[in-house]
Design a protein around this motif. Structure first.
Motif, PDB file in Angstrom:
ATOM      1  N   VAL A 283       0.828  -1.208   0.000  1.00  0.00           N
ATOM      2  CA  VAL A 283       0.000   0.000   0.000  1.00  0.00           C
ATOM      3  C   VAL A 283       0.862   1.257   0.000  1.00  0.00           C
ATOM      4  N   GLY A 284       2.165   1.080   0.046  1.00  0.00           N
ATOM      5  CA  GLY A 284       3.061   2.227   0.039  1.00  0.00           C
ATOM      6  C   GLY A 284       4.433   1.835  -0.460  1.00  0.00           C
ATOM      7  N   PRO A 285       5.371   2.757  -0.419  1.00  0.00           N
ATOM      8  CA  PRO A 285       6.708   2.494  -0.949  1.00  0.00           C
ATOM      9  C   PRO A 285       7.430   1.386  -0.181  1.00  0.00           C
ATOM     10  N   LEU A 286       8.235   0.622  -0.908  1.00  0.00           N
ATOM     11  CA  LEU A 286       9.104  -0.400  -0.337  1.00  0.00           C
ATOM     12  C   LEU A 286      10.469  -0.246  -0.984  1.00  0.00           C
ATOM     13  N   ALA A 287      11.508  -0.091  -0.167  1.00  0.00           N
ATOM     14  CA  ALA A 287      12.870   0.008  -0.687  1.00  0.00           C
ATOM     15  C   ALA A 287      13.560  -1.338  -0.560  1.00  0.00           C
ATOM     16  N   GLU A 288      14.623  -1.499  -1.370  1.00  0.00           N
ATOM     17  CA  GLU A 288      15.382  -2.743  -1.356  1.00  0.00           C
ATOM     18  C   GLU A 288      16.846  -2.429  -1.621  1.00  0.00           C
ATOM     19  N   THR A 289      17.716  -2.997  -0.775  1.00  0.00           N
ATOM     20  CA  THR A 289      19.155  -2.925  -0.996  1.00  0.00           C
ATOM     21  C   THR A 289      19.683  -4.354  -1.073  1.00  0.00           C
ATOM     22  N   SER A 290      20.979  -4.500  -1.272  1.00  0.00           N
ATOM     23  CA  SER A 290      21.552  -5.847  -1.305  1.00  0.00           C
ATOM     24  C   SER A 290      21.451  -6.522   0.058  1.00  0.00           C
ATOM     25  N   GLU A 291      21.319  -5.734   1.118  1.00  0.00           N
ATOM     26  CA  GLU A 291      21.260  -6.285   2.474  1.00  0.00           C
ATOM     27  C   GLU A 291      19.858  -6.314   3.069  1.00  0.00           C
ATOM     28  N   PHE A 292      19.031  -5.346   2.688  1.00  0.00           N
ATOM     29  CA  PHE A 292      17.786  -5.148   3.417  1.00  0.00           C
ATOM     30  C   PHE A 292      16.557  -5.072   2.503  1.00  0.00           C
ATOM     31  N   LEU A 293      15.434  -5.562   3.026  1.00  0.00           N
ATOM     32  CA  LEU A 293      14.118  -5.148   2.564  1.00  0.00           C
ATOM     33  C   LEU A 293      13.663  -4.036   3.490  1.00  0.00           C
ATOM     34  N   VAL A 294      13.094  -2.978   2.919  1.00  0.00           N
ATOM     35  CA  VAL A 294      12.851  -1.761   3.696  1.00  0.00           C
ATOM     36  C   VAL A 294      11.404  -1.302   3.520  1.00  0.00           C
ATOM     37  N   PRO A 295      10.473  -1.870   4.287  1.00  0.00           N
ATOM     38  CA  PRO A 295       9.101  -1.367   4.262  1.00  0.00           C
ATOM     39  C   PRO A 295       9.014  -0.015   4.961  1.00  0.00           C
ATOM     40  N   THR A 296       7.970   0.728   4.662  1.00  0.00           N
ATOM     41  CA  THR A 296       7.830   2.086   5.173  1.00  0.00           C
ATOM     42  C   THR A 296       6.489   2.290   5.861  1.00  0.00           C
ATOM     43  N   GLY A 297       6.446   3.315   6.692  1.00  0.00           N
ATOM     44  CA  GLY A 297       5.207   3.763   7.313  1.00  0.00           C
ATOM     45  C   GLY A 297       5.191   5.272   7.365  1.00  0.00           C
ATOM     46  N   MET A 298       4.014   5.863   7.130  1.00  0.00           N
ATOM     47  CA  MET A 298       3.926   7.320   7.072  1.00  0.00           C
ATOM     48  C   MET A 298       2.661   7.808   7.768  1.00  0.00           C
ATOM     49  N   SER A 299       2.776   8.952   8.431  1.00  0.00           N
ATOM     50  CA  SER A 299       1.638   9.587   9.075  1.00  0.00           C
ATOM     51  C   SER A 299       2.074  10.967   9.548  1.00  0.00           C
ATOM     52  N   THR A 300       1.121  11.835   9.759  1.00  0.00           N
ATOM     53  CA  THR A 300       1.441  13.127  10.372  1.00  0.00           C
ATOM     54  C   THR A 300       1.846  12.951  11.827  1.00  0.00           C
ATOM     55  N   ASP A 301       1.493  11.809  12.430  1.00  0.00           N
ATOM     56  CA  ASP A 301       1.862  11.477  13.799  1.00  0.00           C
ATOM     57  C   ASP A 301       2.970  10.434  13.759  1.00  0.00           C
ATOM     58  N   LEU A 302       4.095  10.706  14.413  1.00  0.00           N
ATOM     59  CA  LEU A 302       5.242   9.808  14.331  1.00  0.00           C
ATOM     60  C   LEU A 302       4.934   8.437  14.933  1.00  0.00           C
ATOM     61  N   ALA A 352      11.904   0.393   8.031  1.00  0.00           N
ATOM     62  CA  ALA A 352      12.508  -0.748   8.736  1.00  0.00           C
ATOM     63  C   ALA A 352      13.567  -1.380   7.859  1.00  0.00           C
ATOM     64  N   ARG A 353      14.612  -1.905   8.487  1.00  0.00           N
ATOM     65  CA  ARG A 353      15.698  -2.567   7.759  1.00  0.00           C
ATOM     66  C   ARG A 353      15.680  -4.065   8.105  1.00  0.00           C
ATOM     67  N   ILE A 354      15.036  -4.865   7.258  1.00  0.00           N
ATOM     68  CA  ILE A 354      14.938  -6.295   7.472  1.00  0.00           C
ATOM     69  C   ILE A 354      16.083  -6.978   6.719  1.00  0.00           C
ATOM     70  N   ARG A 355      16.952  -7.645   7.430  1.00  0.00           N
ATOM     71  CA  ARG A 355      18.102  -8.300   6.813  1.00  0.00           C
ATOM     72  C   ARG A 355      17.653  -9.520   6.002  1.00  0.00           C
ATOM     73  N   VAL A 356      17.916  -9.499   4.716  1.00  0.00           N
ATOM     74  CA  VAL A 356      17.515 -10.642   3.887  1.00  0.00           C
ATOM     75  C   VAL A 356      18.371 -11.861   4.196  1.00  0.00           C
ATOM     76  N   ALA A 357      19.614 -11.661   4.661  1.00  0.00           N
ATOM     77  CA  ALA A 357      20.489 -12.785   4.983  1.00  0.00           C
ATOM     78  C   ALA A 357      19.921 -13.659   6.090  1.00  0.00           C
ATOM     79  N   ASP A 358      19.082 -13.082   6.942  1.00  0.00           N
ATOM     80  CA  ASP A 358      18.491 -13.860   8.033  1.00  0.00           C
ATOM     81  C   ASP A 358      17.549 -14.937   7.521  1.00  0.00           C
ATOM     82  N   PHE A 359      17.107 -14.826   6.265  1.00  0.00           N
ATOM     83  CA  PHE A 359      16.093 -15.743   5.748  1.00  0.00           C
ATOM     84  C   PHE A 359      16.644 -16.677   4.664  1.00  0.00           C
ATOM     85  N   THR A 360      17.977 -16.646   4.467  1.00  0.00           N
ATOM     86  CA  THR A 360      18.549 -17.548   3.465  1.00  0.00           C
ATOM     87  C   THR A 360      18.917 -18.874   4.102  1.00  0.00           C
TER      88      THR A 360
END
Length: 360
Positions: A283-302, A352-360
């Motif tokens: 439902v929103g942006p998701l980033a990806e690096t060689s190390e991490f899957l990076v889901p996001t959350g957004m709101s006017t309230d932190l 969030a920085r989810i390490r993909v190596a943890d799931f290999t």
């Protein structure tokens, strides 16, 4: 150290597709919507070299005269970008009261992209166009509104690019105004704005990010890394902007080291079926690096932004790895860092920085 500016059309242009930040190729203060015409059309998998412009140095509270503004910091006239001078001098219909500050380049139509698909935007290369940048605090809009700026409307700190003892580019900032000593910090160029057009005929304000991406300011999105965005309109109508040389998580003073980049971006379309298999229902942006899957959350309230990010991370782990939600929640608590992307863009961001190596 960079000696010559990358003026429009000059210097290294990596891709056969090149989009300068001139004329009808840019929007100032707003982001594209479905009613906007594409300025370039490419196939999925294509790379496009794109000039981006920083808004710092061209805004009204800086005189809307980049030659004079940067000249006051010792930059020769030849060291100021021609496209920055042109847009500042133009009669572009930007309303300072109701539009944002950012210059965005695009939109780019990707053939075959349709709502329900994901657009993957991979930053292949990010070349500094100038050897300097600006860090501003204005409008009482940083992390400490009411405390900064002190006594004046805008503080724009000039940051130069230098080299350290190992030949690496670094940013420099004086310890005291006009003082001889300075602090040095690493440069990690990335795009603060990467996005797709929203449906309808109303262009969004350039400041708050959202499901369309936009001003997400995730500093992990350096060269080699990717952002996935849910496509909202036919052709996606992608765009980029808000170039940074460096930014700390939070971007607490309102801006980070803002400076123009020449970037090369690859655009790949993932079908709705493939997207669901790989990531679930985004439902929103998701980033990806060689190390991490990076889901996001957004709101006017932190607090709510953190909650949205945790829910997105749990859903991602379930879709990607078949992980039970209560175990995903436990794993995230034990092993995943949740970082504040920024707190200064009205809509706050957490990733969030989810390490993909943890799931290999």
């Amino acid at each position: 150290m960079i000696l010559d500016p990358l003026q429009p059309g000059s210097g290294t242009i990596r891709s056969q597709h090149y989009l300068p930040a001139t004329g009808r190729n840019v929007l100032w203060g707003r982001l594209p919507c479905a009613a906007d015409a594409a300025v370039l059309e490419v196939d999925s998998g294509a790379e496009v070299t794109i000039d981006t412009l920083s808004h710092e140095g061209i805004l009204e509270d800086q005189g809307r005269d980049p030659r004079r503004f940067f000249g006051s910091h010792g930059v020769d006239g030849d060291g100021v970008l021609d496209d920055a001078i042109a847009i500042a001098a133009s009669d572009y219909p930007r309303d300072r009261a109701s539009d944002g500050p950012h210059v965005v380049t695009g939109p780019i139509r990707i053939r075959g992209a349709k709502p329900g698909d994901l657009l993957k935007m991979t930053l292949i290369e990010a070349l500094p166009r100038v050897p300097y940048g600006v860090i501003s605090n204005r409008h009482g809009r940083g992390a400490l509104p009411g405390e900064f700026p002190v006594g004046i409307e805008t503080v724009s700190a000039f940051a130069a690019v230098d080299e350290d003892a190992d030949g690496r580019r670094v940013g420099t900032l004086p310890l005291v105004a006009a003082g001889p000593r300075s602090v040095r910090f690493p440069l990690n160029p990335f795009l603060g704005i990467m996005g797709v057009a929203v449906s309808g005929d109303t262009r969004p304000h350039s400041v708050p990010p959202g499901p369309h991406g936009g001003n997400i300011d995730i500093n992990l999105l350096t060269a080699g890394n990717s952002l996935y965005l849910p496509v909202q309109v036919e052709g996606a109508l992608a765009y980029v902007g808000d170039p940074h040389f460096a930014q700390g998580d939070g971007e607490v003073a309102l801006t980070a080291m803002e400076a123009s980049l020449r970037v090369t971006v690859r655009f790949d379309v993932l079908s709705q079926t493939d997207a669901l298999q790989q990531f679930g229902q985004l439902v929103g942006p998701l980033a990806e690096t060689s190390e991490f899957l990076v889901p996001t959350g957004m709101s006017t309230d932190l607090d709510e932004a953190v909650q949205h990010c945790v829910r997105a991370a749990i859903a991602l782990l379930g879709a990607r790895y078949g992980m039970d939600s209560h175990l995903a929640y436990a794993y995230l608590s034990a092993a995943t860092d949740f970082n504040i992307s920024q707190v200064v863009d009205i809509v706050k961001g957490v990733h969030a920085r989810i390490r993909v190596a943890d799931f290999t």
